[in-house]
Design a protein around this motif. Sequence first.
Motif, PDB file in Angstrom:
ATOM      1  N   TRP A  39      26.627  63.950  17.072  1.00 22.46           N
ATOM      2  CA  TRP A  39      25.152  63.875  17.504  1.00 22.46           C
ATOM      3  C   TRP A  39      25.452  62.994  18.802  1.00 22.46           C
ATOM      4  N   VAL A  40      24.805  63.278  19.894  1.00 20.52           N
ATOM      5  CA  VAL A  40      24.680  62.550  21.220  1.00 20.52           C
ATOM      6  C   VAL A  40      23.357  62.062  21.384  1.00 20.52           C
ATOM      7  N   VAL A  41      23.269  60.883  21.803  1.00 17.95           N
ATOM      8  CA  VAL A  41      21.989  60.052  21.937  1.00 17.95           C
ATOM      9  C   VAL A  41      21.255  60.586  23.009  1.00 17.95           C
ATOM     10  N   ASP A  42      20.071  60.800  22.845  1.00 20.22           N
ATOM     11  CA  ASP A  42      19.036  61.396  23.875  1.00 20.22           C
ATOM     12  C   ASP A  42      18.162  59.902  24.137  1.00 20.22           C
ATOM     13  N   ALA A  43      17.940  59.220  23.160  1.00 24.51           N
ATOM     14  CA  ALA A  43      17.126  58.047  23.591  1.00 24.51           C
ATOM     15  C   ALA A  43      17.297  56.994  22.573  1.00 24.51           C
ATOM     16  N   LEU A  44      16.988  55.704  22.889  1.00 24.28           N
ATOM     17  CA  LEU A  44      17.133  54.491  22.079  1.00 24.28           C
ATOM     18  C   LEU A  44      15.952  53.743  22.089  1.00 24.28           C
ATOM     19  N   VAL A  45      15.380  53.452  21.049  1.00 25.28           N
ATOM     20  CA  VAL A  45      13.993  52.414  21.459  1.00 25.28           C
ATOM     21  C   VAL A  45      14.479  50.858  21.156  1.00 25.28           C
ATOM     22  N   VAL A  46      14.508  50.031  22.212  1.00 19.15           N
ATOM     23  CA  VAL A  46      14.678  48.982  22.449  1.00 19.15           C
ATOM     24  C   VAL A  46      13.474  48.173  22.541  1.00 19.15           C
ATOM     25  N   ASP A  47      13.077  47.121  21.967  1.00 18.17           N
ATOM     26  CA  ASP A  47      11.776  46.314  22.105  1.00 18.17           C
ATOM     27  C   ASP A  47      10.817  47.187  22.495  1.00 18.17           C
ATOM     28  N   GLY A  48      10.591  48.309  21.551  1.00 18.42           N
ATOM     29  CA  GLY A  48       9.516  49.167  21.609  1.00 18.42           C
ATOM     30  C   GLY A  48       9.538  50.237  22.941  1.00 18.42           C
ATOM     31  N   THR A  49      10.566  50.047  23.734  1.00 18.05           N
ATOM     32  CA  THR A  49      10.739  51.080  24.687  1.00 18.05           C
ATOM     33  C   THR A  49      11.658  51.851  24.779  1.00 18.05           C
ATOM     34  N   SER A  50      11.192  53.409  24.659  1.00 19.63           N
ATOM     35  CA  SER A  50      12.291  54.213  24.721  1.00 19.63           C
ATOM     36  C   SER A  50      13.082  54.408  25.801  1.00 19.63           C
ATOM     37  N   LEU A  51      14.637  54.489  25.776  1.00 18.93           N
ATOM     38  CA  LEU A  51      15.149  54.401  27.046  1.00 18.93           C
ATOM     39  C   LEU A  51      16.549  55.474  26.677  1.00 18.93           C
ATOM     40  N   GLU A  52      16.656  56.180  27.778  1.00 23.78           N
ATOM     41  CA  GLU A  52      17.756  57.272  27.786  1.00 23.78           C
ATOM     42  C   GLU A  52      19.036  56.385  28.116  1.00 23.78           C
ATOM     43  N   PRO A  53      19.905  56.897  27.564  1.00 22.39           N
ATOM     44  CA  PRO A  53      21.357  56.338  27.880  1.00 22.39           C
ATOM     45  C   PRO A  53      21.686  56.185  29.508  1.00 22.39           C
ATOM     46  N   LEU A  54      22.434  55.224  29.830  1.00 22.85           N
ATOM     47  CA  LEU A  54      22.760  55.029  31.289  1.00 22.85           C
ATOM     48  C   LEU A  54      23.597  56.106  31.475  1.00 22.85           C
ATOM     49  N   ALA A  55      23.219  56.442  33.092  1.00 18.39           N
ATOM     50  CA  ALA A  55      23.861  57.651  33.571  1.00 18.39           C
ATOM     51  C   ALA A  55      25.318  57.459  33.572  1.00 18.39           C
ATOM     52  N   GLY A  56      26.257  58.604  33.220  1.00 19.09           N
ATOM     53  CA  GLY A  56      27.701  58.495  33.138  1.00 19.09           C
ATOM     54  C   GLY A  56      28.192  57.699  31.941  1.00 19.09           C
ATOM     55  N   THR A  57      27.126  57.586  30.922  1.00 24.76           N
ATOM     56  CA  THR A  57      27.539  57.071  29.532  1.00 24.76           C
ATOM     57  C   THR A  57      27.412  58.074  28.489  1.00 24.76           C
ATOM     58  N   GLU A  58      28.020  58.000  27.475  1.00 23.01           N
ATOM     59  CA  GLU A  58      27.552  58.839  26.229  1.00 23.01           C
ATOM     60  C   GLU A  58      27.403  57.866  24.896  1.00 23.01           C
ATOM     61  N   LEU A  59      26.607  58.123  24.125  1.00 23.96           N
ATOM     62  CA  LEU A  59      26.496  57.492  22.965  1.00 23.96           C
ATOM     63  C   LEU A  59      26.621  58.694  21.839  1.00 23.96           C
ATOM     64  N   SER A  60      27.611  58.508  21.008  1.00 25.70           N
ATOM     65  CA  SER A  60      27.593  59.531  20.038  1.00 25.70           C
ATOM     66  C   SER A  60      27.975  59.133  18.567  1.00 25.70           C
ATOM     67  N   ALA A  61      27.771  59.933  17.633  1.00 28.90           N
ATOM     68  CA  ALA A  61      27.909  59.613  16.178  1.00 28.90           C
ATOM     69  C   ALA A  61      28.170  61.017  15.596  1.00 28.90           C
ATOM     70  N   LEU A  62      29.385  60.641  14.598  1.00 31.39           N
ATOM     71  CA  LEU A  62      29.807  62.082  13.959  1.00 31.39           C
ATOM     72  C   LEU A  62      29.867  61.362  12.369  1.00 31.39           C
ATOM     73  N   PHE A  63      28.943  61.864  11.493  1.00 24.10           N
ATOM     74  CA  PHE A  63      28.835  61.398  10.212  1.00 24.10           C
ATOM     75  C   PHE A  63      29.775  62.372   9.488  1.00 24.10           C
ATOM     76  N   ASP A  64      30.666  61.746   8.561  1.00 24.32           N
ATOM     77  CA  ASP A  64      31.581  62.569   7.702  1.00 24.32           C
ATOM     78  C   ASP A  64      31.884  61.910   6.396  1.00 24.32           C
ATOM     79  N   ASP A  65      31.374  62.405   5.341  1.00 25.29           N
ATOM     80  CA  ASP A  65      31.818  61.906   4.030  1.00 25.29           C
ATOM     81  C   ASP A  65      31.871  60.201   3.893  1.00 25.29           C
ATOM     82  N   GLY A  66      30.762  59.628   4.409  1.00 25.05           N
ATOM     83  CA  GLY A  66      30.486  58.249   4.046  1.00 25.05           C
ATOM     84  C   GLY A  66      30.967  57.315   5.302  1.00 25.05           C
TER      85      GLY A  66
END
Length: 148
Positions: A39-66
């Motif tokens: 999963w790659v982040v499309d948006a984060l909500v920080v202090d009530g504001t939806s923000l896209e990741p900074l250009a040139g960065t990737e935030l990701s998550a791989l969920f696997d068995d806990g």
Amino acid sequence: MNEQQDRLKIGILAIAGIGFLAILGVALAAGDDLEGATWVVDALVVDGTSLEPLAGTELSALFDDGSVNGVAGCNSYFASYEVDGGAIAIGPAGSTMAFCVEPEGIMEQEIAYLTLLGTVDSFSRDGDQLQLRRGDDVLITYGAANSE
């Protein structure tokens, strides 16, 4: 009458068993909704504001068995998680200890992302989109980078 009561008890136990298996299947399927994709982040909500990741960065998550791991912008991270239906609890994240200076704000973004991960309490998936929430508020929205 005894034979009739025995049949009734067996019928009730069979129905209860089927109900339990259905509930277990839903709970397992909910956890499966997280797994099988990076999963790659499309948006984060920080202090009530939806923000896209900074250009040139990737935030990701791989969920696997806990365990969940990924990239938080600069550093790799890892944490445990538990799923119960649509509820999720993500434990405190550990990470590598690099300090990045570019792009500007990358470390603040990383801190915000890891902090948000630790506060989510539910999730929902709609196709290739995953949302992590706290209460009714969407905190992190991901898109699927790949599937199994």
